[in-house]
Design a protein around this motif. Structure first.
Motif, PDB file in Angstrom:
ATOM      1  N   GLN A 104       0.915  -1.095   0.013  1.00 48.29           N
ATOM      2  CA  GLN A 104       0.099  -0.124   0.075  1.00 48.29           C
ATOM      3  C   GLN A 104       0.935   1.225   0.129  1.00 48.29           C
ATOM      4  OE1 GLN A 104      -2.499  -1.191  -0.713  1.00 48.29           O
ATOM      5  NE2 GLN A 104      -2.875  -3.131   0.501  1.00 48.29           N
ATOM      6  N   TRP A 105       1.908   1.246   0.808  1.00 49.75           N
ATOM      7  CA  TRP A 105       2.873   2.283   0.697  1.00 49.75           C
ATOM      8  C   TRP A 105       3.561   2.627  -0.707  1.00 49.75           C
ATOM      9  CZ3 TRP A 105       3.544   6.626   2.746  1.00 49.75           C
ATOM     10  CH2 TRP A 105       5.037   7.326   2.879  1.00 49.75           C
ATOM     11  N   ARG A 106       3.869   1.536  -1.188  1.00 50.43           N
ATOM     12  CA  ARG A 106       4.660   1.569  -2.653  1.00 50.43           C
ATOM     13  C   ARG A 106       3.504   2.171  -3.561  1.00 50.43           C
ATOM     14  NH1 ARG A 106       5.091  -0.626  -7.452  1.00 50.43           N
ATOM     15  NH2 ARG A 106       7.224  -0.768  -8.215  1.00 50.43           N
ATOM     16  N   ASP A 107       2.176   1.591  -3.518  1.00 44.27           N
ATOM     17  CA  ASP A 107       1.232   2.290  -4.419  1.00 44.27           C
ATOM     18  C   ASP A 107       1.048   3.608  -4.327  1.00 44.27           C
ATOM     19  OD1 ASP A 107       0.701  -0.483  -5.311  1.00 44.27           O
ATOM     20  OD2 ASP A 107      -1.272  -0.712  -4.344  1.00 44.27           O
ATOM     21  N   GLY A 152       0.904   6.776  -6.962  1.00 43.29           N
ATOM     22  CA  GLY A 152       0.011   8.059  -6.308  1.00 43.29           C
ATOM     23  C   GLY A 152      -1.413   7.302  -5.958  1.00 43.29           C
ATOM     24  N   ASP A 153      -1.593   6.386  -5.654  1.00 43.92           N
ATOM     25  CA  ASP A 153      -2.956   5.631  -5.350  1.00 43.92           C
ATOM     26  C   ASP A 153      -2.845   5.553  -3.672  1.00 43.92           C
ATOM     27  OD1 ASP A 153      -5.003   4.180  -4.519  1.00 43.92           O
ATOM     28  OD2 ASP A 153      -4.737   2.564  -6.237  1.00 43.92           O
ATOM     29  N   PRO A 154      -3.911   6.370  -3.239  1.00 44.46           N
ATOM     30  CA  PRO A 154      -3.888   6.513  -1.785  1.00 44.46           C
ATOM     31  C   PRO A 154      -4.921   5.369  -1.163  1.00 44.46           C
ATOM     32  CG  PRO A 154      -5.360   8.084  -2.520  1.00 44.46           C
ATOM     33  CD  PRO A 154      -4.686   7.134  -3.766  1.00 44.46           C
ATOM     34  N   ARG A 155      -5.658   4.680  -1.970  1.00 44.40           N
ATOM     35  CA  ARG A 155      -6.646   3.654  -1.338  1.00 44.40           C
ATOM     36  C   ARG A 155      -6.075   2.776  -0.277  1.00 44.40           C
ATOM     37  NH1 ARG A 155      -9.455   2.302  -6.818  1.00 44.40           N
ATOM     38  NH2 ARG A 155      -7.215   2.264  -7.346  1.00 44.40           N
ATOM     39  N   ARG A 201      -6.635  12.839  -2.719  1.00 42.99           N
ATOM     40  CA  ARG A 201      -6.079  12.291  -3.992  1.00 42.99           C
ATOM     41  C   ARG A 201      -6.461  10.948  -4.393  1.00 42.99           C
ATOM     42  NH1 ARG A 201       0.255  12.047  -2.647  1.00 42.99           N
ATOM     43  NH2 ARG A 201       0.227  11.330  -4.874  1.00 42.99           N
ATOM     44  N   LEU A 202      -7.813  10.801  -3.809  1.00 40.68           N
ATOM     45  CA  LEU A 202      -8.775   9.601  -4.311  1.00 40.68           C
ATOM     46  C   LEU A 202      -8.970   9.574  -5.770  1.00 40.68           C
ATOM     47  CD1 LEU A 202     -11.214   8.691  -1.476  1.00 40.68           C
ATOM     48  CD2 LEU A 202      -9.391   7.544  -2.216  1.00 40.68           C
ATOM     49  N   PRO A 203      -8.845   8.611  -6.541  1.00 42.37           N
ATOM     50  CA  PRO A 203      -9.560   8.434  -7.810  1.00 42.37           C
ATOM     51  C   PRO A 203     -10.831   8.561  -8.002  1.00 42.37           C
ATOM     52  CG  PRO A 203      -8.294   6.630  -7.210  1.00 42.37           C
ATOM     53  CD  PRO A 203      -8.277   7.323  -5.968  1.00 42.37           C
ATOM     54  N   ALA A 204     -11.302   8.571  -9.087  1.00 42.71           N
ATOM     55  CA  ALA A 204     -12.708   8.475  -9.393  1.00 42.71           C
ATOM     56  C   ALA A 204     -13.239   7.263  -9.021  1.00 42.71           C
ATOM     57  CB  ALA A 204     -13.028   9.064 -10.802  1.00 42.71           C
TER      58      ALA A 204
END
Length: 398
Positions: free
Chosen positions: A68-71, A76-79, A217-220
């Motif tokens: 999750q940290w690497r994502d 740039g994926d914070p989920r 920063r959450l994606p759509a």
């Protein structure tokens, strides 16, 4: 070097895989039922059940601190990180309820029974940095390697062997570290100084502050897809936030009935036992057995609560992966072996000198209100980020 978790895939027949998964689930249930009927076996049975549920949740939600940290850092994926924060928030609230009932007045000198509250000092920070570097090199933390072992990961076995070796190095280096720093380091428990309510409010405020920039920063959201409920539970990947809430709830229940979540006590205890028998350790490990956290005492019994917890974790992850079609055993490549062993040694050394890993010291520690959990977490993520940055710059890490 090749990325961890990849390799030459071997075929697995779907129907046979599901039959094996059902057999594993039935075997775990039967073992828990048998243990519960033995004198004093309730704690062992509950450990097995909690481990199985933990492994199932980890595998279904891909709950992994490093991934999750690497994502977040690379894509740039914070989920995923929001899922980890959700686990900490849910567990902190649950622990506050439990501890408030057990120890209504936390202002004394006593600490909650078995809670992962350790000394805060330079050795803890160094342990977090080493553990984070080990995550980046091997591709996962120890708990993720355990559930990926159930998925057939070619890297996980070597990472876990390396973890055992790292524990031995940690024991061998413990006495000078203890005498130089750990013996004088303070053991800081927030409820003792603030009370339960303000301590919980502070923890939740810190978690909210960390979550705020991630939420922006959450994606759509993806288009809604109607799925069969069984497919949603056993095949489709769970949202990480759902896995996080499940981990937080499970952490509270486990602490209430058995003890804090942790995956290294058995590995550490068996490593200490083997190294001691070979004469590789000092006769006395100064002060080690007086600390809370993932205890690494020598094991006399064949079955221990933490051993059953880890065994249930791996087997349930295997069953979940078989049903989901994610059991993909592969032959290891040389790079995977090297990365697994090298990263595993750092994981083991960091977990031993930090008195726990990302599950014990970080997750269970922060849930309990331990400052040591926050320090280990901050240095762990910093170590992983620095190692990942350096590895990508040199072409050694993807």
């Amino acid at each position: 070097m090749g990325a961890p978790g990849t390799g030459r895939a071997l075929p697995v027949r779907t129907v046979a895989a599901k039959a094996v998964a059902v057999a594993i689930a039935a075997g775990l249930a039967a073992a828990a039922w048998r243990l519960s009927g033995e004198p004093g076996g309730t704690r062992l049975a509950l450990s097995l059940v909690f481990g199985a549920v933990f492994g199932f949740v980890l595998q279904r939600s891909r709950f992994c601190f490093y991934c999750q940290w690497r994502d977040l850092l690379v894509a740039g994926d914070p989920r995923g990180m929001l899922g980890i924060l959700a686990a900490l928030a849910a567990g902190a609230a649950g622990y506050a309820v439990v501890l408030g009932a057990w120890m209504p007045d936390p202002s004394g000198t006593r600490l909650p029974p078995d809670a992962h509250i350790g000394p805060v000092g330079p050795v803890l920070a160094l342990a977090g940095l080493a553990f984070g570097a080990g995550m980046a090199i091997s591709g996962s933390c120890i708990s993720a390697h355990l559930y990926r072992l159930g998925e057939g990961s070619p890297t996980a076995p070597f990472a876990l062997i390396g973890t055992g070796l790292g524990f031995v190095l940690g024991f061998a280096s413990w006495n000078p570290l203890y005498l130089a720093s750990v013996s004088e380091a303070p053991v800081l428990w927030l409820p003792r100084h603030l009370g339960y309510g303000p301590s919980l409010a502070l923890s939740l405020a810190l978690l909210a502050a960390l979550a705020w920039p991630l939420l922006r920063r959450l994606p759509a959201p993806d288009a809604p897809v109607r799925r069969d409920p069984l497919h949603a539970v056993f095949v489709a990947r769970w949202p990480v936030w759902l896995g996080g809430l499940a981990v937080g709830a499970l952490g509270t229940l486990a602490y209430l009935r058995v003890g804090p979540l942790g995956v290294t006590a058995e590995i550490g205890g068996r490593s200490r036992q083997a190294a001691g028998a070979l004469g590789l350790l000092p006769d006395r490990l100064e002060g080690l057995d007086t600390f809370r956290g993932c205890a690494t005492a020598v094991r006399d019994a064949l079955l221990t609560p933490n051993g059953l917890f880890v065994g249930g974790l791996v087997l349930a992850a295997l069953a979940a992966a078989l049903v989901a079609g994610q059991f993909r055993p592969a032959l290891p490549r040389r790079g995977q072996v090297v990365r697994g062993l090298t990263g595993g040694v750092l994981l083991g050394w960091g977990a031993m000198t930090g008195l726990g890993c990302s599950v014990g010291t970080l997750l269970s520690g922060i849930m309990a209100g331990a400052v040591s959990g926050w320090v280990f977490g901050a240095t762990m993520f910093a170590g992983a980020a620095g190692t990942l940055w350096l590895g990508r710059r040199t072409g050694l890490l993807a």
